[in-house]
Design an enzyme around this catalytic site. Structure first.
Site, PDB file in Angstrom:
ATOM      1  CB  SER A 118      -5.876   5.350 -11.631  1.00 44.10           C
ATOM      2  OG  SER A 118      -7.286   5.693 -11.172  1.00 44.10           O
ATOM      3  CE1 TYR A 134      -4.292   4.903  -6.552  1.00 39.44           C
ATOM      4  CE2 TYR A 134      -6.339   5.954  -7.665  1.00 39.44           C
ATOM      5  CZ  TYR A 134      -5.295   4.905  -7.514  1.00 39.44           C
ATOM      6  OH  TYR A 134      -5.548   3.922  -8.391  1.00 39.44           O
TER       7      TYR A 134
END
Length: 178
Positions: A63, A76
């Site tokens: 990401s 995350y």
């Protein structure tokens, strides 16, 4: 069925919007297990079939949060940063077996995860409009934007791509402010 595996795409994620202070140990562990450990396990157990291929590639989906992030995504972002580091290690370890490893770090992509975030906002359409405007290209990406790069990178034309993290975000992380 074919006796070998040419391409393994590791793409799974969960995220909790919590400060480090408010992130529970269970949420931290669950994020690391799904987002990072899952890639380790899938790659480890796919290796026998990958080794039988003449041109195997492991593609790990990370990401933009691996290179730049926002508040309340510590678990995350940590997991996604770990995916980038793991990919570099895989390129070293698996290169001896002529297996390439690449990492793709998408930005905002029109996906169920992004849609869930938009839906959680007080005005989902206004949130989408704001996020679209943050991108120099004027909109969030589509799954095909990521898939097309992966197809190229896994083809013979991408045969020297190995051990890298490619950010595909419509220019989002190129900006100093929004």
């Amino acid at each position: 069925e074919f006796g070998h595996l040419d391409i393994l795409v590791n793409n799974a994620a969960i995220e909790y919007f919590r400060s480090i202070e408010d992130t529970t140990i269970d949420e931290w562990d669950r994020t690391q297990e799904v987002d990072l450990k899952g890639i380790f396990l899938m790659t480890k157990f796919a290796l026998p079939l990958l080794k039988k291929s003449d041109h195997a590639v492991v593609v790990n989906i990370s990401s933009v949060h691996s290179v730049a992030t926002i508040p309340d995504l510590g678990a995350y972002a940590a997991a996604k940063g770990g995916i980038v580091a793991l990919t570099r290690s895989l390129a070293q370890d698996l290169g001896r077996e002529e297996i390439r490893a690449i990492c793709v770090s998408p930005g905002f992509i029109n996906s169920p995860m992004a849609q869930a975030w938009f839906d959680s906002q007080p005005d989902p359409q206004a949130a989408l409009d704001r996020v679209d405007a943050m991108h120099p290209v004027g909109h969030i990406g589509e799954p095909e934007d990521i898939g097309n790069f992966i197809a190229f990178a896994c083809s013979d034309k991408g045969g020297f791509i190995n051990g890298v993290n490619v950010v595909i975000d419509g220019g989002l992380t190129s900006k100093l402010h929004h």
